[in-house]
Design a protein around this motif. Sequence first.
Motif, PDB file in Angstrom:
ATOM      1  N   VAL A   1     -25.521  31.766  78.182  1.00 63.08           N
ATOM      2  CA  VAL A   1     -26.804  31.511  78.852  1.00 63.08           C
ATOM      3  C   VAL A   1     -27.613  32.781  78.736  1.00 63.08           C
ATOM      4  O   VAL A   1     -27.062  33.861  78.633  1.00 63.08           O
ATOM      5  CB  VAL A   1     -26.672  31.114  80.343  1.00 63.08           C
ATOM      6  CG1 VAL A   1     -26.308  29.664  80.503  1.00 63.08           C
ATOM      7  CG2 VAL A   1     -25.734  32.000  81.103  1.00 63.08           C
ATOM      8  N   GLY A   2     -28.913  32.662  78.767  1.00 63.38           N
ATOM      9  CA  GLY A   2     -29.735  33.850  78.584  1.00 63.38           C
ATOM     10  C   GLY A   2     -29.943  34.096  77.102  1.00 63.38           C
ATOM     11  O   GLY A   2     -29.375  33.407  76.243  1.00 63.38           O
ATOM     12  N   ASN A   3     -30.775  35.086  76.822  1.00 59.56           N
ATOM     13  CA  ASN A   3     -31.153  35.341  75.432  1.00 59.56           C
ATOM     14  C   ASN A   3     -30.226  36.354  74.779  1.00 59.56           C
ATOM     15  O   ASN A   3     -29.366  36.920  75.443  1.00 59.56           O
ATOM     16  CB  ASN A   3     -32.606  35.808  75.391  1.00 59.56           C
ATOM     17  CG  ASN A   3     -33.516  34.755  76.007  1.00 59.56           C
ATOM     18  OD1 ASN A   3     -33.232  33.555  75.887  1.00 59.56           O
ATOM     19  ND2 ASN A   3     -34.569  35.175  76.678  1.00 59.56           N
ATOM     20  N   GLY A   4     -30.432  36.578  73.467  1.00 58.71           N
ATOM     21  CA  GLY A   4     -29.627  37.561  72.754  1.00 58.71           C
ATOM     22  C   GLY A   4     -28.813  36.933  71.649  1.00 58.71           C
ATOM     23  O   GLY A   4     -28.752  35.702  71.526  1.00 58.71           O
ATOM     24  N   PRO A   5     -28.177  37.780  70.824  1.00 60.94           N
ATOM     25  CA  PRO A   5     -27.470  37.292  69.637  1.00 60.94           C
ATOM     26  C   PRO A   5     -26.371  36.285  69.952  1.00 60.94           C
ATOM     27  O   PRO A   5     -25.664  36.427  70.951  1.00 60.94           O
ATOM     28  CB  PRO A   5     -26.829  38.569  69.052  1.00 60.94           C
ATOM     29  CG  PRO A   5     -27.599  39.688  69.613  1.00 60.94           C
ATOM     30  CD  PRO A   5     -28.115  39.248  70.948  1.00 60.94           C
ATOM     31  N   PHE A   6     -26.245  35.288  69.087  1.00 61.04           N
ATOM     32  CA  PHE A   6     -25.198  34.276  69.218  1.00 61.04           C
ATOM     33  C   PHE A   6     -25.033  33.660  67.829  1.00 61.04           C
ATOM     34  O   PHE A   6     -25.553  32.586  67.540  1.00 61.04           O
ATOM     35  CB  PHE A   6     -25.636  33.238  70.249  1.00 61.04           C
ATOM     36  CG  PHE A   6     -24.611  32.173  70.580  1.00 61.04           C
ATOM     37  CD1 PHE A   6     -23.339  32.149  69.996  1.00 61.04           C
ATOM     38  CD2 PHE A   6     -24.918  31.178  71.498  1.00 61.04           C
ATOM     39  CE1 PHE A   6     -22.411  31.179  70.307  1.00 61.04           C
ATOM     40  CE2 PHE A   6     -24.000  30.189  71.827  1.00 61.04           C
ATOM     41  CZ  PHE A   6     -22.743  30.186  71.223  1.00 61.04           C
ATOM     42  N   PRO A   7     -24.316  34.381  66.932  1.00 59.40           N
ATOM     43  CA  PRO A   7     -24.288  33.975  65.520  1.00 59.40           C
ATOM     44  C   PRO A   7     -23.772  32.564  65.280  1.00 59.40           C
ATOM     45  O   PRO A   7     -24.221  31.910  64.343  1.00 59.40           O
ATOM     46  CB  PRO A   7     -23.354  35.018  64.877  1.00 59.40           C
ATOM     47  CG  PRO A   7     -23.402  36.192  65.790  1.00 59.40           C
ATOM     48  CD  PRO A   7     -23.610  35.645  67.170  1.00 59.40           C
TER      49      PRO A   7
ATOM     50  N   GLY B   1     -37.506  39.180  88.869  1.00 64.76           N
ATOM     51  CA  GLY B   1     -38.398  38.132  88.355  1.00 64.76           C
ATOM     52  C   GLY B   1     -39.635  38.740  87.705  1.00 64.76           C
ATOM     53  O   GLY B   1     -40.051  38.317  86.622  1.00 64.76           O
ATOM     54  N   ALA B   2     -40.201  39.770  88.350  1.00 66.45           N
ATOM     55  CA  ALA B   2     -41.445  40.377  87.838  1.00 66.45           C
ATOM     56  C   ALA B   2     -41.199  41.022  86.479  1.00 66.45           C
ATOM     57  O   ALA B   2     -42.004  40.873  85.552  1.00 66.45           O
ATOM     58  CB  ALA B   2     -41.961  41.414  88.837  1.00 66.45           C
ATOM     59  N   SER B   3     -40.065  41.736  86.333  1.00 66.18           N
ATOM     60  CA  SER B   3     -39.856  42.425  85.054  1.00 66.18           C
ATOM     61  C   SER B   3     -39.513  41.413  83.958  1.00 66.18           C
ATOM     62  O   SER B   3     -39.892  41.596  82.802  1.00 66.18           O
ATOM     63  CB  SER B   3     -38.791  43.515  85.168  1.00 66.18           C
ATOM     64  OG  SER B   3     -37.529  42.945  85.323  1.00 66.18           O
ATOM     65  N   GLU B   4     -38.836  40.327  84.313  1.00 62.55           N
ATOM     66  CA  GLU B   4     -38.564  39.293  83.313  1.00 62.55           C
ATOM     67  C   GLU B   4     -39.866  38.669  82.817  1.00 62.55           C
ATOM     68  O   GLU B   4     -40.050  38.473  81.609  1.00 62.55           O
ATOM     69  CB  GLU B   4     -37.671  38.194  83.912  1.00 62.55           C
ATOM     70  CG  GLU B   4     -36.196  38.547  83.939  1.00 62.55           C
ATOM     71  CD  GLU B   4     -35.561  38.482  82.560  1.00 62.55           C
ATOM     72  OE1 GLU B   4     -35.587  39.525  81.872  1.00 62.55           O
ATOM     73  OE2 GLU B   4     -35.048  37.424  82.174  1.00 62.55           O
ATOM     74  N   ARG B   5     -40.770  38.377  83.751  1.00 61.69           N
ATOM     75  CA  ARG B   5     -42.053  37.777  83.344  1.00 61.69           C
ATOM     76  C   ARG B   5     -42.829  38.749  82.462  1.00 61.69           C
ATOM     77  O   ARG B   5     -43.423  38.374  81.462  1.00 61.69           O
ATOM     78  CB  ARG B   5     -42.875  37.380  84.578  1.00 61.69           C
ATOM     79  CG  ARG B   5     -42.492  36.006  85.125  1.00 61.69           C
ATOM     80  CD  ARG B   5     -43.504  35.521  86.164  1.00 61.69           C
ATOM     81  NE  ARG B   5     -43.512  36.370  87.339  1.00 61.69           N
ATOM     82  CZ  ARG B   5     -42.657  36.254  88.363  1.00 61.69           C
ATOM     83  NH1 ARG B   5     -41.734  35.307  88.349  1.00 61.69           N
ATOM     84  NH2 ARG B   5     -42.717  37.069  89.393  1.00 61.69           N
TER      85      ARG B   5
ATOM     86  N   GLY C   1     -42.057  38.825  78.791  1.00 62.09           N
ATOM     87  CA  GLY C   1     -42.569  37.701  78.000  1.00 62.09           C
ATOM     88  C   GLY C   1     -41.502  37.118  77.101  1.00 62.09           C
ATOM     89  O   GLY C   1     -40.389  36.833  77.537  1.00 62.09           O
ATOM     90  N   SER C   2     -41.814  36.990  75.792  1.00 63.37           N
ATOM     91  CA  SER C   2     -40.888  36.296  74.890  1.00 63.37           C
ATOM     92  C   SER C   2     -39.620  37.115  74.645  1.00 63.37           C
ATOM     93  O   SER C   2     -38.646  36.584  74.113  1.00 63.37           O
ATOM     94  CB  SER C   2     -41.588  35.987  73.572  1.00 63.37           C
ATOM     95  OG  SER C   2     -41.957  37.214  72.984  1.00 63.37           O
ATOM     96  N   SER C   3     -39.605  38.395  74.988  1.00 61.10           N
ATOM     97  CA  SER C   3     -38.354  39.162  74.804  1.00 61.10           C
ATOM     98  C   SER C   3     -37.596  39.319  76.126  1.00 61.10           C
ATOM     99  O   SER C   3     -36.852  40.283  76.305  1.00 61.10           O
ATOM    100  CB  SER C   3     -38.635  40.511  74.149  1.00 61.10           C
ATOM    101  OG  SER C   3     -39.581  41.208  74.909  1.00 61.10           O
ATOM    102  N   SER C   4     -37.803  38.361  77.039  1.00 61.61           N
ATOM    103  CA  SER C   4     -37.078  38.436  78.315  1.00 61.61           C
ATOM    104  C   SER C   4     -35.571  38.335  78.062  1.00 61.61           C
ATOM    105  O   SER C   4     -35.129  37.792  77.054  1.00 61.61           O
ATOM    106  CB  SER C   4     -37.524  37.304  79.241  1.00 61.61           C
ATOM    107  OG  SER C   4     -37.017  36.082  78.756  1.00 61.61           O
ATOM    108  N   ILE C   5     -34.789  38.875  79.033  1.00 60.80           N
ATOM    109  CA  ILE C   5     -33.328  38.874  78.888  1.00 60.80           C
ATOM    110  C   ILE C   5     -32.756  37.512  79.260  1.00 60.80           C
ATOM    111  O   ILE C   5     -31.715  37.109  78.759  1.00 60.80           O
ATOM    112  CB  ILE C   5     -32.731  39.986  79.796  1.00 60.80           C
ATOM    113  CG1 ILE C   5     -33.191  41.343  79.276  1.00 60.80           C
ATOM    114  CG2 ILE C   5     -31.207  39.928  79.863  1.00 60.80           C
ATOM    115  CD1 ILE C   5     -33.010  42.473  80.246  1.00 60.80           C
ATOM    116  N   GLY C   6     -33.482  36.810  80.140  1.00 55.88           N
ATOM    117  CA  GLY C   6     -32.944  35.547  80.654  1.00 55.88           C
ATOM    118  C   GLY C   6     -31.971  35.823  81.782  1.00 55.88           C
ATOM    119  O   GLY C   6     -30.889  35.230  81.841  1.00 55.88           O
TER     120      GLY C   6
END
Length: 427
Positions: free
Chosen positions: A274-280, A116-120, A123-128
């Motif tokens: 779910v989570g962030n990252g590419p999804f064309p 949780g700490a490293s995700e916070r 910031g906006s580049s969190s992995i989710g």
Amino acid sequence: MPATVLIGAQWGDEGKGRVADWLAGQCDVMARYAGGDNAGHTVKVGEREFKLHLVPSGVVHPGVRCVLGSGMVINPLRLVEELDMLAGQGVDVSPERIHLSVRAHVITPGHLALDGASERARGSSSIGTTRRGIGPAYMDKAARTGLLTGQMRDPDEFAAQVKASLEGANALLTRLYGLEPVDAEGLAAQYGAAAARLAPYLADTTTLLHDLLGQGQRLLCEGAQGTLLDLDHGHYPYVTSSSATVGGALTGLGIGPQQITRVVGVAKAYCTRVGNGPFPTELFDETGERLRNAGHEYGTTTGRPRRCGWLDAVALRYAARVNGLTELVITKLDVLSGLDELKIAVAYQRGDQQLTALPLFTPDYESVCPVYETLPGWHEDISAVRRFDELPLNAQHYLRRIEALVGVPIRMVSVGPEREQAIELVW
Ligand code: IMP
């Protein structure tokens, strides 16, 4: 037919649980080889629904032995909870049929807090991430500072080791992230109690699997997450921290490649992530919303709404190659009923270049967009269809087009969540 590997061919959540349930009738042993309780597999048997996070889906089949392999990361509190939940639903969870590797790694409350700490901090580049402590547990494994599940054989000593590990995590939480420390003493005691419960399940699962395979028993290696979340072969850094692809089955269970005769790739009839990252092929319009609602696309583990989009044949072709898929299972075809047209991404466009292979360096996605082929949809309710030739012609055509684009035959199609809502294709 010794070992079959079941792989998620997209970004996870493809419906592997129900496919494992379908394949359970053809296996004697089912083994999870990677990941932890970040996974969520739902198996429906009649009125009963089982939500599994750690124990292989085969557990709901009385004759199947279950192995939690060395490549996994285990939160002992969650495993005890899951075993209790299964026992409450009338499932046999005795140590005679469920075996936990002595060489899996332990997820501590420190790992949860650090996730949780490293995700916070990102910031906006969190992995989710699912915030189940997966990344920090595998970090400790790679740094050779992790705790092995085998240490639970001595619950008191294990509690002492957990406490020491939590004190290390607390130093990071307080000094690096400026957060409150976790209660090392109290949590270590809880872990000691869980260890006492789990000790009877501990086994040398590598030797066990070799022995069972030697006796001619059939093994199903149950993958978690999906190919595009694989640490080496996914969209780094928007990946999980384990090997979700076929290689993970070998290292995570300690078996040789000659044992594997079948690699089944599971893909939804569309895409979700779910989570962030590419999804064309992600859809931000009402079609995406429609897929989310019709497909109940909310995470089993976190409840998060899933991102939804059209089927991506570029990504599927990549999954077929990386895993050596011998067959495909397409799930949730029924969710597409009612759409006038369907699209499949057959290539990506980058400038004036058309790419048919998946870009592997994540920043390259900023400049790609999908090239679509459009197919006619169907409006019939297909949830009661049980034979391929009874599907609307446009649905048959859609499936045949997927086979042609991916180069792998389809073996099964699901048309609803119930066990029997499936169409087996005869080759
Ligand atoms: P982690 O595995 O919790 O570290 O999360 C890393 C990435 O993998 C995030 O994008 C998660 O949403 C995703 N992820 C992890 N497990 C699953 C799963 O079982 N299904 C789908 N996505 C998952």
